[in-house]
Design a protein around this motif. Structure first.
Motif, mmCIF file in Angstrom:
data_model
loop_
_atom_site.group_PDB
_atom_site.id
_atom_site.type_symbol
_atom_site.label_atom_id
_atom_site.label_comp_id
_atom_site.label_asym_id
_atom_site.label_seq_id
_atom_site.Cartn_x
_atom_site.Cartn_y
_atom_site.Cartn_z
ATOM 1 N N SER A 93 6.008 7.770 1.791
ATOM 2 C CA SER A 93 5.527 8.891 2.942
ATOM 3 C C SER A 93 6.621 9.085 3.670
ATOM 4 N N HIS A 151 0.806 -1.132 -0.038
ATOM 5 C CA HIS A 151 0.131 0.134 -0.096
ATOM 6 C C HIS A 151 0.832 1.269 -0.012
ATOM 7 N N HIS A 152 1.642 1.401 1.051
ATOM 8 C CA HIS A 152 2.598 2.487 1.062
ATOM 9 C C HIS A 152 3.974 2.088 2.062
ATOM 10 N N GLY A 208 -1.638 9.293 -6.164
ATOM 11 C CA GLY A 208 -0.883 8.355 -4.966
ATOM 12 C C GLY A 208 -1.727 7.144 -4.680
ATOM 13 N N THR A 256 2.121 2.897 -4.936
ATOM 14 C CA THR A 256 3.122 3.791 -5.273
ATOM 15 C C THR A 256 3.425 4.812 -4.413
ATOM 16 N N GLU A 257 2.923 4.782 -3.261
ATOM 17 C CA GLU A 257 3.186 5.837 -2.240
ATOM 18 C C GLU A 257 4.434 5.865 -1.237
ATOM 19 N N GLY A 293 3.885 9.797 -5.172
ATOM 20 C CA GLY A 293 3.495 8.856 -5.797
ATOM 21 C C GLY A 293 3.145 9.131 -7.207
ATOM 22 N N PHE A 309 3.185 12.885 1.208
ATOM 23 C CA PHE A 309 3.082 11.632 0.345
ATOM 24 C C PHE A 309 3.438 11.856 -1.082
ATOM 25 N N PRO A 323 -2.617 3.246 -4.264
ATOM 26 C CA PRO A 323 -1.832 2.053 -3.371
ATOM 27 C C PRO A 323 -0.725 1.339 -4.174
ATOM 28 N N SER A 370 6.516 4.065 4.941
ATOM 29 C CA SER A 370 6.739 5.506 5.707
ATOM 30 C C SER A 370 8.068 5.580 6.115
#
Length: 313
Positions: free
Chosen positions: A61, A8-9, A54, A58-59, A50, A48, A56, A11
């Motif tokens: 953060s 999904h992302h 953005g 590609t993100e 992407g 963020f 899911p 961080s």
């Protein structure tokens, strides 16, 4: 049983939002799709980057922590981010671009069976570009035409994410037995898992390393989020995580998605996040990332929050 369809992302921690903003927009050519704040600590930026919206998977953060020290690398940490590019020619293009822009990078090599180019951002975060070589990507990933990178070589989205742990089998068991990832390779000190067998966009590379745990700081990775379609699936996984004996945060409404957090037996922080509603919930596609967006529960504190943030372009 539900299946995990991919990342999904992911961080990370940055010390300086302005420097971070320059690197990911101007050097990597990604779109800043959301300029917001950490909902649990709104005095810090949460940025963020992407594709066009953005999507899911590609993100990337970043939390801005202005007092962040240096990262002391070690084990029991997420240690490298893979980003997919279209071809071997793309790797050559990026190597030349990094040389021109004075970005720290290695030579074109092989990683997890794919041609690859390792590099670091301005704070020492370890990333690696990988040749997707015509492989499948989610059909909703959408190119951002405003990128400064040539269209034929733009970053597609997230690929293999590397996790380094003291006890490989503990995290392997979480991926394989809890989430149903396919085991595509397993050696004494390295294993590869895919949420969708044969595809790079949901791949996790596990590496075993003895020694002290990583001390996080600027350029370190905070957590990896994996995808679920909706809140119904998220609540299913919340039950599964708890049944396996892990402490779950329970479902949290992040406005742009719902999610939950838990740590595996090596202490790796995973988030499970829903695909929607997405970053266009409070913005048009054209305006994404151009102003400070706040979830409704923080909107009443806008003046206070903005006063504590250093402006960025």
């Amino acid at each position: 049983m539900y299946k995990i369809p991919g990342h999904h992302h992911i961080s990370m921690i940055t010390k300086n939002a302005g420097t971070n903003n320059h690197f990911y927009r101007e050097i990597l050519g990604l779109r800043r799709v959301k300029k917001t704040v950490n909902q649990d600590s709104p005095s810090m930026y949460h940025l963020f980057y992407g594709d066009l919206t953005g999507s899911p998977g590609t993100e990337l953060s970043f939390f801005e922590m202005t007092n962040a020290g240096r990262t002391v690398r070690g084990t029991n940490a997420i240690t490298q981010i893979g980003l997919l590019v279209p071809s071997l020619e793309s790797l050559t293009y990026w190597k030349q671009r990094f040389e021109q822009l004075d970005v720290m990078h290695g030579e074109i090599t092989t990683y997890a069976g794919r041609e690859a180019l390792p590099f670091e951002d301005s704070e020492g975060l370890r990333l690696i570009l990988l040749n997707n070589n015509g492989g499948e990507t989610p059909d909703f990933w959408a190119t951002w035409e405003g990128s400064s990178v040539e269209q034929a070589h733009r970053i597609l989205g997230m690929g293999p994410t590397e996790i380094t742990v003291r006890h490989l089998e503990r995290t392997a068991k979480t991926l394989r037995d809890l989430f149903g990832y396919a085991e595509v390779a397993y050696f004494e000190e390295e294993a590869i898992y895919q949420s969708v067998e044969g595809q790079a966009f949901g791949e996790i590379v596990l590496k075993q390393l003895e020694g002290p745990s990583e001390k996080p700081g600027r350029g370190s990775i905070h957590h990896l989020a994996i995808r679920v379609k909706n809140e119904e699936e998220l609540r299913y996984w919340d039950g599964v995580v708890k049944e396996r004996g892990f402490d779950s945060s329970g479902v949290i409404d992040r406005f742009y998605f719902q999610s939950l957090y838990f740590r595996d037996a090596n202490g790796i922080l995973f988030e499970i996040a829903t695909d929607g509603p997405g970053f266009t919930k409070d913005s048009t596609v054209e305006a994404l990332g151009t102003k400070l967006d706040l979830p409704p529960f923080l909107e009443g504190r806008r003046a206070e929050i903005e006063a504590k943030l250093q402006p960025i372009d």
